[in-house]
Every structure is written in structure tokens, then in C-alpha cells.
Design a protein around this motif. Structure first.
Motif, PDB file in Angstrom:
ATOM      1  N   HIS A  49      30.088 107.377  48.134  1.00  0.00           N
ATOM      2  CA  HIS A  49      28.746 107.913  48.002  1.00  0.00           C
ATOM      3  C   HIS A  49      28.491 109.253  48.662  1.00  0.00           C
ATOM      4  CE1 HIS A  49      28.829 105.130  51.345  1.00  0.00           C
ATOM      5  NE2 HIS A  49      28.061 105.985  51.942  1.00  0.00           N
ATOM      6  N   CYS A  50      29.510 110.077  48.896  1.00  0.00           N
ATOM      7  CA  CYS A  50      29.167 111.427  49.349  1.00  0.00           C
ATOM      8  C   CYS A  50      30.305 112.380  49.020  1.00  0.00           C
ATOM      9  CB  CYS A  50      28.870 111.449  50.839  1.00  0.00           C
ATOM     10  SG  CYS A  50      30.313 111.126  51.835  1.00  0.00           S
ATOM     11  N   ALA A  51      30.075 113.652  49.340  1.00  0.00           N
ATOM     12  CA  ALA A  51      31.061 114.680  49.004  1.00  0.00           C
ATOM     13  C   ALA A  51      32.395 114.397  49.688  1.00  0.00           C
ATOM     14  CB  ALA A  51      30.530 116.044  49.407  1.00  0.00           C
ATOM     15  N   ILE A  54      34.328 111.915  47.736  1.00  0.00           N
ATOM     16  CA  ILE A  54      34.880 112.498  46.515  1.00  0.00           C
ATOM     17  C   ILE A  54      36.152 113.264  46.838  1.00  0.00           C
ATOM     18  CG2 ILE A  54      34.467 114.158  44.669  1.00  0.00           C
ATOM     19  CD1 ILE A  54      31.553 113.586  44.834  1.00  0.00           C
ATOM     20  N   GLN A  55      36.058 114.090  47.890  1.00  0.00           N
ATOM     21  CA  GLN A  55      37.201 114.932  48.205  1.00  0.00           C
ATOM     22  C   GLN A  55      38.394 114.108  48.671  1.00  0.00           C
ATOM     23  OE1 GLN A  55      36.553 117.883  51.211  1.00  0.00           O
ATOM     24  NE2 GLN A  55      37.997 119.272  50.210  1.00  0.00           N
ATOM     25  N   GLU A  58      39.899 112.306  45.556  1.00  0.00           N
ATOM     26  CA  GLU A  58      40.543 113.175  44.571  1.00  0.00           C
ATOM     27  C   GLU A  58      41.797 113.808  45.137  1.00  0.00           C
ATOM     28  OE1 GLU A  58      37.609 115.782  42.889  1.00  0.00           O
ATOM     29  OE2 GLU A  58      36.722 114.144  41.726  1.00  0.00           O
ATOM     30  N   ARG A  71      39.262 112.082  38.847  1.00  0.00           N
ATOM     31  CA  ARG A  71      37.916 112.632  38.866  1.00  0.00           C
ATOM     32  C   ARG A  71      36.948 111.516  39.222  1.00  0.00           C
ATOM     33  NH1 ARG A  71      35.298 117.715  38.482  1.00  0.00           N
ATOM     34  NH2 ARG A  71      33.143 117.244  37.981  1.00  0.00           N
ATOM     35  N   VAL A  72      36.139 111.777  40.259  1.00  0.00           N
ATOM     36  CA  VAL A  72      35.171 110.782  40.701  1.00  0.00           C
ATOM     37  C   VAL A  72      33.854 111.043  39.991  1.00  0.00           C
ATOM     38  CG1 VAL A  72      33.857 109.930  42.673  1.00  0.00           C
ATOM     39  CG2 VAL A  72      36.232 110.618  42.969  1.00  0.00           C
ATOM     40  N   ASN A  73      33.226 109.993  39.490  1.00  0.00           N
ATOM     41  CA  ASN A  73      31.854 110.105  38.995  1.00  0.00           C
ATOM     42  C   ASN A  73      30.958 109.373  39.978  1.00  0.00           C
ATOM     43  OD1 ASN A  73      29.361 109.726  37.750  1.00  0.00           O
ATOM     44  ND2 ASN A  73      30.279 109.845  35.722  1.00  0.00           N
ATOM     45  N   LEU A  74      30.189 110.151  40.726  1.00  0.00           N
ATOM     46  CA  LEU A  74      29.401 109.559  41.805  1.00  0.00           C
ATOM     47  C   LEU A  74      28.226 108.740  41.270  1.00  0.00           C
ATOM     48  CD1 LEU A  74      29.323 109.544  44.899  1.00  0.00           C
ATOM     49  CD2 LEU A  74      27.749 111.447  44.795  1.00  0.00           C
TER      50      LEU A  74
ATOM     51  N   ASP B  33      27.235 113.248  35.509  1.00  0.00           N
ATOM     52  CA  ASP B  33      27.332 112.860  36.905  1.00  0.00           C
ATOM     53  C   ASP B  33      26.436 113.756  37.740  1.00  0.00           C
ATOM     54  OD1 ASP B  33      28.023 111.865  39.317  1.00  0.00           O
ATOM     55  OD2 ASP B  33      30.022 112.741  39.365  1.00  0.00           O
ATOM     56  N   ASP B  35      24.585 113.051  40.387  1.00  0.00           N
ATOM     57  CA  ASP B  35      24.736 112.870  41.830  1.00  0.00           C
ATOM     58  C   ASP B  35      25.990 113.564  42.327  1.00  0.00           C
ATOM     59  OD1 ASP B  35      22.606 111.297  41.437  1.00  0.00           O
ATOM     60  OD2 ASP B  35      23.695 109.409  41.542  1.00  0.00           O
ATOM     61  N   GLY B  36      27.059 113.428  41.552  1.00  0.00           N
ATOM     62  CA  GLY B  36      28.325 114.040  41.941  1.00  0.00           C
ATOM     63  C   GLY B  36      28.203 115.556  41.997  1.00  0.00           C
ATOM     64  N   GLU B  39      26.658 116.753  45.122  1.00  0.00           N
ATOM     65  CA  GLU B  39      27.485 116.654  46.324  1.00  0.00           C
ATOM     66  C   GLU B  39      28.669 117.619  46.299  1.00  0.00           C
ATOM     67  OE1 GLU B  39      27.137 114.715  48.998  1.00  0.00           O
ATOM     68  OE2 GLU B  39      25.438 113.457  48.373  1.00  0.00           O
ATOM     69  N   ARG B  40      29.136 117.914  45.080  1.00  0.00           N
ATOM     70  CA  ARG B  40      30.374 118.679  44.994  1.00  0.00           C
ATOM     71  C   ARG B  40      30.257 120.091  45.537  1.00  0.00           C
ATOM     72  NH1 ARG B  40      34.604 116.537  41.968  1.00  0.00           N
ATOM     73  NH2 ARG B  40      33.964 114.591  40.984  1.00  0.00           N
ATOM     74  N   LEU B  42      29.345 120.877  48.217  1.00  0.00           N
ATOM     75  CA  LEU B  42      29.690 120.847  49.642  1.00  0.00           C
ATOM     76  C   LEU B  42      31.195 120.861  49.864  1.00  0.00           C
ATOM     77  CD1 LEU B  42      27.100 118.154  50.691  1.00  0.00           C
ATOM     78  CD2 LEU B  42      26.961 120.614  51.024  1.00  0.00           C
ATOM     79  N   ILE B  43      31.953 120.678  48.787  1.00  0.00           N
ATOM     80  CA  ILE B  43      33.405 120.605  48.955  1.00  0.00           C
ATOM     81  C   ILE B  43      33.993 121.995  48.910  1.00  0.00           C
ATOM     82  CG2 ILE B  43      35.535 119.704  47.982  1.00  0.00           C
ATOM     83  CD1 ILE B  43      33.919 117.449  46.760  1.00  0.00           C
TER      84      ILE B  43
END
Lengths: 760, 50
Positions: A49-51, A54-55, A58, A71-74, B33, B35-36, B39-40, B42-43
Motif C-alpha cells: 500500500h505505498c510507494a 511498489i519499489q 518491482e 508491475r504493481v497495481n496499487l 491504477d 492509487d499507484g 505513489e509512484r 515518490l519513487i
């Protein structure tokens, strides 16, 4: 896991479920080919549930061999992994190591949500057309005349065509569908009103008339489509969340051929007579007979028995039970379509009771509303015809009546309330499958609960920790850590960290217990008769039980009970306060049921029921005029879930149970049930209020329209005002009770959609 | 009246541009996506041109 603890409400606590990671054959079976040797696997990862998540995911998956990319779909909490080659890269294990438990779910192959994209596209087109036509109409209302007005009307007529074709098509199809089946729904008056308004306006435009209703017909479609889209988004969201839960039925099994080769076959291809290897931790895919091996089976999902059953060769096993301790070889006695699972599905379909006959409030209202409206318009036309003899004027006024009474407020009132209610429940971890479920839940007066897995967690808890020597408990816990048996898990879980006793050669004896050697002594943890072979047969050891022995002498004994679900007592008390009588139906023994009933204060319970017995009981209640809510989780509850007026299942329920239930709650606490009842009742109250508002609005506006004082300007103002009123009233639902802890991402998206509705 | 002849087409053209922009974004999966996407940003990607 590295990040943000709050808000992970979908982060299910499924630890209690003993399930092995999906095997690589299973992953391969569930993956789909992207051409060449490239394959894609979709996994549900509820804890993302956050960046940072995801990182982490992935990057880690990208580093694995043969993985092309991940690839994450949040939004949907899913990861799609593209990989090459014959062998499946160990991505599930890699995710597990990172702290993200992942599981496979049924992929909807190529099944992108077509309805949703059609609806959104229709909203976009209708919004564009409504905006532009409204702009032109404002200039007409402010005094554009002659050729200018005609030009504006012609442009409006052109812009309205794609909106009617695209956005209106949805309503025309639905209305035609209803009419051709001899039914009436909300879309019939909408379709009639919109198309008549357009035709009349076109006639006016051709004849240089000064009143055209292009803006009314298109903005009507726009408003209604917003309601419809929100409704769809709500259901879709619940469906995705429920689909993302881990699958509890076996997807396939390892088949042992006569020549000794092994094949992993999907469940559908397993035929009677085949020999199947079932490893510990796997579910039995089809009914069968054990040929080799001894093990314990967890039947709680199938029969409602909370204590695992010990099985040995020669015994029969049912599909859906979980093999806990030892590997088994079974001979399939039935194909999947004839197995216990399929039998339950058939029973469920046969039992399809109250909900099939249920008609939604909106449909019931419109069945009365549409004829009244059409009759009023027709009478108005006749009246003006007789009074003036001017058919054009009579027609204009009759159509104004139709436009003013178009159920814009009604069409929005119901879905908006239900969307707001569903969002409140979603925040508390309750998924609603559709709006009619909420309407049905609001009417219930009897709640029927299953015992194992619903009122209780279906997992044993150690109750006599205090009376066990901590040193013995530590040894027992260290041994128990080697086993999946529910009793072992309970022991391992209840011991604090006391340092690791030195155990050597731990081995599990399926059906009996665990044996280990430490410092020259033999320790056994398991059945009294097996572990305590030197114990005298005194009074205490008469009744089985689980003991820890040192060289055959009992040093500790363990007592278990099925742990109650959190707040079970409070939840039932709240239901009582809400005038809902509570009953318990279980497949478990009378003694086990009596205990639970006593703790929770349930007066009425029926033990030792077969699946059909539960259905019979619910049908008897329904015949007595009760509206029954069924709450259950097991395969054996599934027919009852289908038979009840409305049903709720926990997320830990069997797959078909989850699909059959109208509500699924994701958290452990049983308070979800009274909450859902409460919110549904409040929503029902608001819906009735909104319908009342719509009727009052009509009572005021219709006489004005019949007298012929409605111009397009008044129609536009009246329609928008009544829509805003019902939306505002619906949003009051949020203020009724303190809302659940704020969640960040998904909620934001939702409030955007809502503010869109308010804005328009 | 003469101003309207080009002002209305201009207004409609701009509106249509927005509509097609939205439909294009929808079709190219930019709403899959939300929500994604939030957030992305921030990466930090370390994929500089080398």
C-alpha cells in the motif's frame, strides 16, 4: 514489511489458514501465454500500500532470473509478473521473503471491465454535450433571437446526437429489455422522456420555435449516468477485493501414473481411478479413498467439525478438506463435477430462495411511478387539446410534464445513498456485492450463524497455559513449531520466547504427534495413548487429549478450546438490541455447540446438521414469515447462504461461499455483522426519505407544468435543484456515526468521484 | 453574428479536444491504477542514461 502500518485493512490476517504456497505447477497452470515463451502471472498481494512497497517488489522481482518485469497495481493490490522459460521463477517465495504474502486468484482472461469503460465513455460524451448545449441554451435564455436562436438550436441538436446515441443507448437498450419481458423499470420513463423531448425540440427548431429542450434531455442523461457509474464502481470494487482473497479450493493435483511418472493436472481433468499425491498443506481436490499414508484432516470448512480428524489408508476423504500433517496417496472416486464441492453448488442453486424474488426499491417505485407519469402527461395533452384545440401547444406542454417528472432525482437518489453506505462499510472492511443486498439486509429479523469458522475462528486455542510449567511449555512449543497441526500451532503460538531448547531429530508421526530427542531423552508431543506409553491408565488419562511426555512419562497436558471470533458476544448483543433474533446452526457435535451457545448466550441452536438440514431450517423460518440473514463460512454452509434472504461470509470462507454471499467481511471481528445491518437500515431510511423528497418535488412541479408555465429554463433549474437536494441528503449518511480510521489512498479516489457528482 | 461563425466552432473544437484527450487517456490505461500513479512519483528511478 517496511512501511505504513495503518490503513492495511485489506491486509488480512489469514495466518490461521494452513495453506501451502502455490506450487510452481499451480502457478504455471494459472499463468497465461503472451506469445513465444513469454508468460504472465497475476498475483494478489493484499499488503501492498505505498510507494516503498511498489519499489521493493518491482526491484526484487526484476532481479530474479528469467523474470522480464513486474508491475504493481496499487488500486487492485495486484502484481503482474512476466516471465520466460519452462520453469517458473520463484517469485511467490521471493515475495514471501519480503513480507508480502501473495496468492493466485482466478484470472479473468482478456476480461477487461467493458461495462465500466463503456459507462465512463458515455459519461464523458454526455458531459461534453451537456456542457456545450447548456452554454448555448444560456444565450438563448438571455435573449438570443431570430436567426441566432435558430443557429444555436441547430448546433445543440447536432451536439445532442452523439450523446443520445452513445449515452442514451444504455438506457434505450435497458428499457427495451424490460419492456420486451413485460416488466417496467426506471429506464422506461427516462428513455421515453428523453427521446420525446429530443423529437419535439427538433420539430421546434425546424419550425423556428422558441422553446427547445435539448439541454434538458442531455443533462438528464448526464446526471443519471453519474449515478449509474458510481453504482457500478462500487460493485466492481467489492468484486475485485473479494476476488483478491486467497483461493481455498485446489486448482489441480499431482497425478501418479501407472508407469511411475507424475503429472500436474487441473482439477477438471482428474478422473475416477487416478492416483493422486496430496502433500501436507494441500487441499483434497476430489472425493477419494486413501491408499497409502496417515494424516490429520482439517474438515472445518467442509463439515464444521473443529477438531482435525485422523485418517489412515482405506478411509474416504471429501473434496475440500485440508491435509495437515502427512503426505497421502488417494484414489479418486469421483470427478470434480461429481464431488462434494459440486454437490454443494447444486444444492445452492436449488435453494436459491428469497433473493430471486426480491425486487429493488427503485424498480418497485418505478413500476408505480412510470404509469402515473405517462398517464398524467397524456391527460394533460388531452386536456389542452380540448381546451384550446391547438395540438402543437398541447404537445409542448405534455412533453414539458414528461421532462419535469423524469425520475432524475429518483435515479440518483437510490444509487448515491448505496454508494455512500458501501463506502462506509468498505472503510470498516465489509464488501458489499450489490445495492439490492443492502436493501434486503435492512429488512431482516432473524440472524442465523454457523459455529465453526464464523462465531469461532475454527482454530483451537490453548486454555490452560497458566497451569503448565514454562520450561515444559517451551519444549513443547519448540517441537510444535515443526508441525502444521492446529493444536501444534496453538501451542507454538502461546509460548513466549524462552530461548531455543536443543532438539535433535524432530520427526512428525501423522495422526499421532511429534517425536524429538534432546539431551538423551525422548520427548513426545501428541495423543495421550501414543505419547504417554508408560503412563498408568488412571482416571485422568481416560479421555484422550494432548500431552507432552519425557521418555514415556507425562509431564504436561494441554487443553484446547475453539477460540471465539473477536467481539462475538458484543456483536450478538448488538443484533439483539436491533430486534434481530439469533440462532446457531452447526455441523459440529451437540456438546461443542452447547458450550459456545452458553458463552455467547444463544438460546436456540441446532447441532449436527447436514448441509441440507441448514437449508431446511432456513426455509422453515422463511415460511414462518421471517426474513433470514445467514452468516457462515464453510462449504457446508454454502447452500444455506444461497437459501437465506441475505447472507454474509467472512473472508476466510470457502471460495464458493464467498461468491454466494452478498457481503464479505475482511477483518476478524464479528462486529462487522451488526455494523452492516445498522448501515443498511440507515441507508434504507435515507432512500425512503429521498423518494419522499422526489415525490414532494413532483407534487410542486407537476401542477406548474400542467398549467403550461414551464419553460426550458425552469425545467433546467428544477431538475438540478432536486438532484442536488437528494445528493446532499444521501451524503448525510457519512455523518451518522464516527467513521473508521482514515485511510489514505483508495478513499481519496472515491471522494473524487463523489465530488464530481456534487459538482454536477 | 459573424463572430459567432468562428467562435462557436472554436469553442466546440476546444471542448472536443478535451473529450478526445480524456478518451485517449482512458484507452491507454492511465486510469487503471490511480492509487499507484499517485505513489509512484515518490519513487526515484536510477535509470539515468549511461
Amino acid at each position: 514489511m517496511s512501511c505504513c502500518a495503518p490503513g492495511a485493512e485489506i491486509a488480512l490476517d489469514l495466518n490461521g489458514i494452513t495453506s501451502a504456497l502455490p506450487s510452481s505447477q499451480e502457478i504455471r497452470l494459472a499463468s497465461r501465454s503472451l506469445g513465444g515463451d513469454l508468460r504472465q502471472t497475476d498475483l494478489s498481494v493484499p499488503t501492498v500500500h505505498c510507494a516503498a512497497c511498489i519499489q521493493t517488489i518491482e526491484t526484487a522481482l526484476g532481479k530474479l532470473d528469467r523474470v522480464e518485469g513486474a508491475r504493481v497495481n496499487l488500486s487492485t493490490k495486484r502484481v503482474s509478473v512476466r516471465w520466460r522459460g519452462d520453469e517458473v521463477p520463484p517469485f511467490v517465495a521471493a515475495l514471501g521473503r519480503l513480507g508480502y504474502p501473495a496468492h493466485l486468484f482466478d484470472p479473468e482472461i482478456g476480461e477487461k471491465d467493458k461495462t465500466l469503460s463503456e459507462l465512463i465513455r458515455a459519461v464523458a460524451v454526455a458531459g461534453f454535450a451537456a456542457g456545450n448545449i447548456m452554454l448555448l441554451s444560456v444565450s438563448v435564455w438571455s435573449g438570443a433571437e431570430g436567426a441566432t436562436r435558430d443557429l444555436f438550436h441547430w448546433v445543440s441538436a447536432l451536439i445532442a446526437i452523439p450523446a443520445l446515441a452513445f449515452a442514451g443507448g444504455i438506457y434505450f437498450r435497458s428499457a427495451w429489455n424490460a419492456l420486451s419481458h413485460g416488466r417496467m423499470n426506471m429506464d422506461v420513463p427516462i428513455a421515453v422522456g428523453v427521446s420525446l423531448a429530443y423529437t419535439m425540440s427538433l420539430y421546434e427548431t425546424i419550425n423556428h420555435g422558441d422553446h427547445a429542450y435539448f439541454d434538458a434531455s442531455v443533462s438528464l442523461l448526464f446526471f443519471l449516468l453519474i449515478g449509474r457509474t458510481l453504482d457500478h464502481v462500487m460493485r466492481e470494487r467489492a468484486r475485485t477485493a473479494v476476488n483478491g482473497l486467497s483461493r481455498l479450493a485446489a486448482r489441480g493435483a499431482m497425478v501418479l501414473r501407472d508407469d511411475g511418472s507424475r503429472d500436474y493436472l487441473p482439477v477438471d481433468e482428474i478422473e475416477p481411478g487416478m492416483h493422486l499425491l496430496i502433500a501436507a498443506g494441500e487441499r483434497i481436490p476430489v472425493d477419494g479413498k486413501i491408499i497409502r499414508g496417515t494424516s490429520d484432516l482439517d474438515c472445518s470448512l467442509v463439515s464444521g467439525e473443529s477438531t482435525p480428524r485422523t485418517v489412515a489408508s482405506g478411509e474416504t476423504v471429501q473434496a475440500g478438506t485440508l491435509n495437515i500433517t502427512g503426505p497421502l496417496t488417494i484414489e479418486a472416486t469421483a470427478a470434480a463435477k461429481d464431488s462434494f464441492l459440486a454437490e454443494m453448488v447444486r444444492l445452492m442453486e436449488a435453494a436459491e430462495g428469497g433473493r430471486a424474488h426480491y425486487r429493488r426499491i427503485a424498480d418497485r417505485v418505478s413500476a408505480l411511478y412510470a404509469p402515473v407519469v405517462h398517464l398524467t402527461a397524456f391527460v394533460t395533452f388531452l386536456g389542452w387539446m380540448m381546451a384550446t384545440g391547438d395540438w402543437h401547444r398541447a404537445m409542448t406542454i405534455a412533453i414539458a410534464v414528461l421532462i419535469i417528472t423524469c425520475p432524475c432525482a429518483l435515479g440518483l437518489a437510490v444509487p448515491i445513498v448505496q454508494v455512500v453506505a458501501a463506502r462506509r462499510l468498505f472503510e470498516s472492511g465489509v464488501m458489499v456485492k450489490d445495492g439490492s443486498a443492502m436493501e434486503r439486509l435492512a429488512t431482516i429479523d432473524t440472524a442465523v450463524f454457523d459455529k465453526t469458522g464464523t462465531l469461532t475462528l475454527g482454530q483451537p486455542r490453548l486454555v490452560n497455559v497458566a497451569s503448565i510449567d514454562p520450561a515444559m511449555l517451551a519444549i513443547a512449543a519448540a517441537m510444535a513449531a515443526h508441525s502444521r497441526h492446529p493444536f501444534s500451532r496453538a501451542i507454538a503460538g502461546s509460548a513466549g520466547f524462552v530461548g531455543q531448547p536443543n532438539l535433535e531429530s524432530v520427526s512428525e508421526h501423522p495422526g499421532f504427534g511429534i517425536e524429538a530427542t534432546a539431551a538423551g531423552s525422548t520427548w513426545r508431543l501428541g495423543r495421550r495413548g501414543w505419547a504417554g506409553w508408560k503412563a498408568r491408565t488412571d482416571g485422568e488419562s481416560g479421555h484422550g487429549g494432548t500431552v507432552l511426555t519425557k521418555d514415556g512419562i507425562i509431564v504436561a497436558s494441554f487443553v484446547f478450546e475453539d477460540a471465539l471470533r473477536a467481539y462475538a458476544g458484543t456483536a450478538l448483543a448488538q443484533l439483539n438490541d436491533a430486534q434481530v433474533s439469533v440462532e446457531m446452526l452447526s455441523g459440529d457435535t451437540a456438546a461443542a455447540c452447547g458450550e459456545v451457545a452458553e458463552i455467547l448466550g444463544i438460546d436456540r441452536f441446532v447441532p449436527a446438521l447436514l448441509p441440507s438440514g441448514k437449508v431446511d431450517r432456513i426455509e422453515a423460518l422463511a415460511r414462518a414469515g421471517h426474513k433470514v440473514l445467514m452468516v457462515g463460512d464453510g462449504l457446508n454452509d454454502t447452500p444455506a447462504l444461497g437459501a437465506a434472504h441475505v447472507s454474509i461470509a467472512p473472508a476466510t470462507a470457502a471460495d464458493i461461499g464467498r461468491n454466494a454471499a452478498d457481503f464479505v467481511f475482511l477483518r476478524e471481528s464479528l462486529l462487522a455483522v451488526p455494523l452492516a445491518v445498522d448501515v443498511s437500515r440507515k441507508a434504507g431510511g435515507l432512500i425512503r426519505q429521498n423518494i419522499a423528497i422526489a415525490i414532494v418535488y413532483n407534487a410542486v412541479a407537476v401542477p406548474i407544468a400542467i398549467l403550461g408555465h414551464v419553460t426550458p429554463l425552469i425545467a433546467a433549474i428544477a431538475m438540478s435543484a432536486s438532484s442536488l437536494l437528494v445528493i446532499g441528503n444521501a451524503l448525510r449518511l457519512q455523518g451518522f456515526a464516527p467513521s473508521a480510521p482514515e485511510r489514505i489512498a483508495p478513499q481519496d479516489r472515491y471522494s473524487n468521484v463523489n465530488s464530481l457528482a456534487q459538482f454536477s | 453574428m459573424t463572430t459567432l461563425v468562428y467562435l462557436i466552432p472554436v469553442a466546440l473544437f476546444l471542448g472536443a479536444l478535451g473529450l478526445f484527450g480524456f478518451l485517449w487517456a482512458l484507452r491507454s490505461g492511465q486510469y487503471e491504477d490511480l492509487d499507484g500513479a499517485a505513489e509512484r512519483i515518490l519513487i526515484d528511478r536510477d535509470d539515468r542514461p549511461s
